[in-house]
Design a protein around this motif. Structure first.
Motif, PDB file in Angstrom:
ATOM      1  N   ARG B 130       0.838  -1.214   0.000  1.00 33.48           N
ATOM      2  CA  ARG B 130       0.000   0.000   0.000  1.00 33.48           C
ATOM      3  C   ARG B 130       0.869   1.259   0.000  1.00 33.48           C
ATOM      4  NH1 ARG B 130      -4.113   0.700   3.677  1.00 33.48           N
ATOM      5  NH2 ARG B 130      -4.315  -1.417   4.458  1.00 33.48           N
ATOM      6  N   ASP B 131       2.017   1.198   0.658  1.00 37.98           N
ATOM      7  CA  ASP B 131       2.891   2.371   0.698  1.00 37.98           C
ATOM      8  C   ASP B 131       3.687   2.522  -0.590  1.00 37.98           C
ATOM      9  OD1 ASP B 131       2.070   3.001   3.305  1.00 37.98           O
ATOM     10  OD2 ASP B 131       3.415   1.434   4.084  1.00 37.98           O
ATOM     11  N   ILE B 132       4.101   1.381  -1.136  1.00 35.12           N
ATOM     12  CA  ILE B 132       4.869   1.436  -2.385  1.00 35.12           C
ATOM     13  C   ILE B 132       4.057   2.093  -3.486  1.00 35.12           C
ATOM     14  CG2 ILE B 132       5.835   0.020  -4.256  1.00 35.12           C
ATOM     15  CD1 ILE B 132       6.647  -2.038  -2.161  1.00 35.12           C
ATOM     16  N   ILE B 133       2.829   1.607  -3.665  1.00 35.95           N
ATOM     17  CA  ILE B 133       2.081   2.076  -4.828  1.00 35.95           C
ATOM     18  C   ILE B 133       1.557   3.489  -4.652  1.00 35.95           C
ATOM     19  CG2 ILE B 133       1.463  -0.246  -5.597  1.00 35.95           C
ATOM     20  CD1 ILE B 133      -1.284   0.157  -4.445  1.00 35.95           C
ATOM     21  N   MET B 134       1.422   3.948  -3.415  1.00 37.69           N
ATOM     22  CA  MET B 134       0.901   5.298  -3.207  1.00 37.69           C
ATOM     23  C   MET B 134       1.998   6.356  -3.168  1.00 37.69           C
ATOM     24  SD  MET B 134      -2.297   5.296  -3.341  1.00 37.69           S
ATOM     25  CE  MET B 134      -2.746   6.890  -2.624  1.00 37.69           C
ATOM     26  N   GLU B 135       3.252   5.928  -3.134  1.00 39.03           N
ATOM     27  CA  GLU B 135       4.325   6.893  -2.907  1.00 39.03           C
ATOM     28  C   GLU B 135       4.380   8.036  -3.930  1.00 39.03           C
ATOM     29  OE1 GLU B 135       8.127   5.170  -2.232  1.00 39.03           O
ATOM     30  OE2 GLU B 135       8.913   7.017  -1.369  1.00 39.03           O
ATOM     31  N   PRO B 136       4.338   7.725  -5.223  1.00 36.36           N
ATOM     32  CA  PRO B 136       4.409   8.852  -6.174  1.00 36.36           C
ATOM     33  C   PRO B 136       3.240   9.818  -6.002  1.00 36.36           C
ATOM     34  CG  PRO B 136       4.719   6.744  -7.305  1.00 36.36           C
ATOM     35  CD  PRO B 136       4.279   6.439  -5.917  1.00 36.36           C
ATOM     36  N   TYR B 137       2.061   9.267  -5.692  1.00 34.47           N
ATOM     37  CA  TYR B 137       0.889  10.129  -5.542  1.00 34.47           C
ATOM     38  C   TYR B 137       1.027  11.008  -4.306  1.00 34.47           C
ATOM     39  CZ  TYR B 137      -3.926  11.670  -5.409  1.00 34.47           C
ATOM     40  OH  TYR B 137      -5.055  12.448  -5.403  1.00 34.47           O
ATOM     41  N   LEU B 138       1.428  10.405  -3.189  1.00 34.49           N
ATOM     42  CA  LEU B 138       1.605  11.171  -1.956  1.00 34.49           C
ATOM     43  C   LEU B 138       2.633  12.267  -2.184  1.00 34.49           C
ATOM     44  CD1 LEU B 138       1.663   8.326   0.699  1.00 34.49           C
ATOM     45  CD2 LEU B 138      -0.160   9.969   0.219  1.00 34.49           C
ATOM     46  N   GLU B 139       3.691  11.903  -2.848  1.00 31.23           N
ATOM     47  CA  GLU B 139       4.751  12.858  -3.157  1.00 31.23           C
ATOM     48  C   GLU B 139       4.179  14.043  -3.940  1.00 31.23           C
ATOM     49  OE1 GLU B 139       9.012  13.681  -3.296  1.00 31.23           O
ATOM     50  OE2 GLU B 139       7.672  12.540  -2.020  1.00 31.23           O
ATOM     51  N   SER B 140       3.329  13.723  -4.917  1.00 26.62           N
ATOM     52  CA  SER B 140       2.806  14.797  -5.764  1.00 26.62           C
ATOM     53  C   SER B 140       1.766  15.630  -5.024  1.00 26.62           C
ATOM     54  CB  SER B 140       2.200  14.206  -7.040  1.00 26.62           C
ATOM     55  OG  SER B 140       0.990  13.560  -6.739  1.00 26.62           O
ATOM     56  N   GLN B 141       1.124  15.057  -3.987  1.00 33.84           N
ATOM     57  CA  GLN B 141       0.090  15.779  -3.246  1.00 33.84           C
ATOM     58  C   GLN B 141       0.634  16.387  -1.966  1.00 33.84           C
ATOM     59  OE1 GLN B 141      -3.102  16.093  -4.561  1.00 33.84           O
ATOM     60  NE2 GLN B 141      -2.050  15.150  -6.279  1.00 33.84           N
ATOM     61  N   GLY B 142       1.905  16.291  -1.731  1.00 32.40           N
ATOM     62  CA  GLY B 142       2.462  16.803  -0.486  1.00 32.40           C
ATOM     63  C   GLY B 142       2.014  16.006   0.734  1.00 32.40           C
ATOM     64  N   GLY B 143       1.693  14.733   0.541  1.00 34.47           N
ATOM     65  CA  GLY B 143       1.384  13.846   1.658  1.00 34.47           C
ATOM     66  C   GLY B 143      -0.041  13.952   2.166  1.00 34.47           C
ATOM     67  N   ASN B 144      -0.829  14.881   1.678  1.00 37.47           N
ATOM     68  CA  ASN B 144      -2.165  15.115   2.203  1.00 37.47           C
ATOM     69  C   ASN B 144      -3.225  14.397   1.366  1.00 37.47           C
ATOM     70  OD1 ASN B 144      -4.382  16.147   3.485  1.00 37.47           O
ATOM     71  ND2 ASN B 144      -4.353  18.064   2.295  1.00 37.47           N
ATOM     72  N   VAL B 145      -3.442  13.140   1.683  1.00 40.32           N
ATOM     73  CA  VAL B 145      -4.415  12.368   0.925  1.00 40.32           C
ATOM     74  C   VAL B 145      -5.358  11.661   1.884  1.00 40.32           C
ATOM     75  CG1 VAL B 145      -4.720  10.511  -0.742  1.00 40.32           C
ATOM     76  CG2 VAL B 145      -2.718  11.993  -0.892  1.00 40.32           C
TER      77      VAL B 145
END
Lengths: 343, 347
Positions: B130-145
């Motif tokens: 779950r952390d691997i696949i979300m990493e690029p997205y979290l990175e692009s959203q500044g962690g606020n998801v």
């Protein structure tokens, strides 16, 4: 299973071979009841995906199975002797001299601390009475045969001074120099580029045809095997699922697994018209320690029935749909519901 | 969300005369050479990518083929800016990213994601799926998801995995499943372009077909483009709309897939096609005919990079490097034999 269609006695006859590994996680039946014959001069392809047991068959023949692995049952008859019962000393006199092996990775198959001349001559020093001078001459001749330019100088070079393709040529030279009766090549070109692969397959075929050596070619590459082999043996989870003449297996596969493998390869015709989806084999190769009951392929097989899930299919032979010329050739399939072939 | 950021027919990715050189000289001591009573310290430069230009339109699949050492993987890494390009230009959606630093690359990475060859090395063994696949997205959203879990699950579903896989670690998966995880990770930011470097070559044949089908289904669903790098001709033929053939860091031929396979012009392309094993055909007379090996990328040969192995090489090939020139039908070839003056006797 004996093959009455081959007039000559086979050079190698593997019968009911079981090579198991006793691990903490359970028994890994890497090879589980495999039988086949290799005739003198025959090129046999052992194909299958990772975990199929193809490399372990090669290691079993060479007597290279170490604990926790063990040959549990079966025989490996080679020129009247059962290799499975021989001790290490006896195997050592056969290895390199009568049966040679080529490994996948030419980077690790050679000793980096010795010149390649040293490594080629070693086999001769062990197995022949030739003088140092004669051995050197033979080594030069062999390097020349496998297409290494300036063999006199190259003899003094170390493995790191060769490219991958050249190293694999050296490995072939080492394997062939004692003129073995049987050569086992385990993924010999997998680590190499296509143009180099083509060069080496051509070289290997030429070498075995010229010297009458039998070749067992172990590979996952069906296309490469179809170019080289007389006979193809397809393995799945340590068992033979299909065995027969190469053209027959490629053109008219009867086992759903073989069919699936062939259809998984993107084909030339794809480029015309819309890109079709590749027909894929669903699921993954099962954990070999926890094989399902019945046919190991059943969970992935489109033709599987209740019978397949409860009862092991037996490898049974039938005659190929031949052209009538020559002796009848046999096609063996281990499947309750083999594909029918259109004549 | 993906979407058209600039209108018109501007290519999604455009690469112009890209050069990538690496200095492999080592320290001064390693470089010292003594000859003729003189001391020198020559540099050793690997010319990995030499003046490569290419473009990819929206929804298009460009396949790059070539053998090891031809620079295809370096090309991919330079395009995603894992290397600092030596010269040339890289444009994404018209935006010149050639000299973007890490911070300025951040928004660009939402448009462009990479899938790597080795599904064992490209996933962090200490992270859960779950952390691997979300990493690029979290990175692009500044962690606020806020809806992290739902998003992760949706991604996994796209690649044929499910809830039970969310909290597992990479080692609990097979090679094919790991590659699916790598693909899910690249999908997380809904990129426009996916750069896939040998995504199926580490996989078994039956799994290869599954992943190729998945990549094509995802392309149909999301409409993104691929830069697809592989050494496998049957794979590249299956997936690509256009193909570029690389040799020793040079693009030697480009064209529509069908044309490259039915009417290859460059002698190297022809040799490559002849060498590729075909199912059910015996080792053909042309296979294995191409002698020699790829020369060193440190000392590039003068003239044509392929001339030492080329059966058709003539005097000019040693003198002058052929440029990649269009020959019609969308095909371009870098070969003196195909230059208009020679190809057309009337000229």
């Amino acid at each position: 299973m004996p093959r009455p269609d081959i007039a000559t006695t086979p050079l190698l006859s593997v019968k009911g071979l079981r090579t198991w590994f006793h691990t903490f996680g359970g028994i890994v039946k890497a090879v589980d009841g495999v039988s086949f014959d290799v005739a003198p001069g025959e090129i046999m392809g052992l194909v299958g995906e990772s975990g199929g047991g193809k490399s372990m068959i090669g290691f079993s023949i060479m007597g290279l199975i170490d604990p926790p692995g063990r040959i549990e049952a079966g025989s490996i008859e080679f020129e009247g002797r059962d290799l499975a019962t021989l001790g290490e000393d006896e195997m050592r006199s056969i290895r390199g001299k009568e049966i040679a092996m080529i490994f996948q990775d030419p980077m690790t198959a050679l000793n980096p601390l010795y010149t390649i001349g040293n490594q080629i001559e070693e086999t001769l020093a062990l197995h022949t009475m030739l003088s140092a001078r004669e051995r050197r001459m033979k080594a030069i001749e062999m390097l020349h045969k496998v297409g290494i330019p300036q063999p006199e100088q190259r003899l003094h070079h170390y493995p790191h001074q060769f490219s991958g393709g050249m190293r694999q040529r050296v490995v072939i030279a080492i394997a062939m120099i004692a003129q073995p009766r049987l050569l086992i090549a385990d993924e010999p070109t997998t680590a190499l580029d296509v143009t180099i692969q083509a060069q080496l397959l051509r070289l290997m075929r030429q070498q075995v045809v010229e010297s009458g050596t039998s070749l067992v070619l172990i590979t996952h590459d069906l296309a490469a095997v179809s170019q080289m082999a007389d006979t193809i043996v397809v393995l799945y989870c340590g068992r033979i699922v299909e065995r027969g003449p190469a053209e027959e297996i490629i053109a008219r596969p009867r086992h759903p697994y073989t069919r699936g493998l062939i259809d998984s390869i993107p084909h030339e015709s794809d480029v015309d018209g819309a890109k079709r989806r590749l027909s894929q084999i669903p699921g993954n190769v099962p954990d070999i320690r926890r094989l399902p009951p019945g046919c190991a392929f059943a969970p992935r097989c489109p033709r599987a029935s209740e019978l397949c899930r409860t009862q092991d299919p037996v490898l049974s032979e039938r005659e190929c749909v031949g052209d009538g010329s020559g002796p009848p050739r046999l096609h063996a399939i281990a499947c309750h519901h083999p594909l029918t072939v259109s004549p | 969300m993906s979407g058209t950021r600039t209108g018109g027919n501007a290519p999604l990715l455009e690469v112009r005369d890209l050069e990538q050189r690496f200095d492999v000289s080592g320290g001064l001591i390693d470089r010292l050479r003594f000859s003729g009573g003189r001391i020198s310290a020559p540099r050793r430069i690997v010319h990995a990518v030499n003046g490569v230009s290419l473009s990819i339109r929206r929804g298009e699949v460009l396949g790059i083929v070539g053998e090891s050492g031809c620079g295809k993987s370096t090309l991919a890494k330079t395009i995603v800016k894992l290397n600092e390009p030596t010269a040339g230009q890289i444009l994404i959606d018209g935006e010149d990213i050639t000299h973007h630093d890490f911070t300025r690359m951040r928004p660009v990475r939402r448009k462009m994601q990479m899938i790597f060859q080795d599904p064992y090395a490209s996933l962090n063994p200490r992270q859960k799926v779950r952390d691997i696949i979300m990493e690029p997205y979290l990175e692009s959203q500044g962690g606020n998801v806020p809806d992290r879990a739902e998003r992760a699950l949706a991604l996994l579903a796209k690649v044929g995995l499910g809830t039970e896989h969310l909290d597992r670690y990479p080692h609990q998966f097979s090679g094919g499943q790991r590659q699916r995880i790598g693909i899910a990770r690249s999908l997380s930011v809904q990129p426009d372009l996916i750069i896939a470097d040998e995504p199926v070559s580490a996989l078994d044949v039956s799994i290869q077909a599954q992943i190729l089908n998945l990549l094509m289904d995802l392309k149909d669903e999301f409409g993104f483009s691929y830069l697809f790098i592989t050494h496998d001709l049957s794979v590249v033929r299956h997936i690509s709309d256009r193909i570029g053939v690389m040799y020793l860091g040079f693009m030697v031929e480009t064209g529509p897939t069908r044309t490259i396979f039915s009417a290859p012009r460059h002698p190297y392309t022809r040799a490559l096609l002849a060498a590729a094993p075909q199912l059910g055909t015996k080792l053909g007379p042309a296979a294995g005919q191409l002698g020699g090996e790829v020369p060193s990328a440190i000392d590039l040969p003068r003239g044509c990079p392929f001339r030492q192995r080329c059966p058709l090489a003539f005097a000019r090939c040693a003198e002058e490097r052929p440029a990649l020139l269009p020959v019609g039908g969308g095909q371009s070839v870098a070969c003196h034999l195909d230059e208009p003056a020679i190809a057309d006797p009337a000229a």
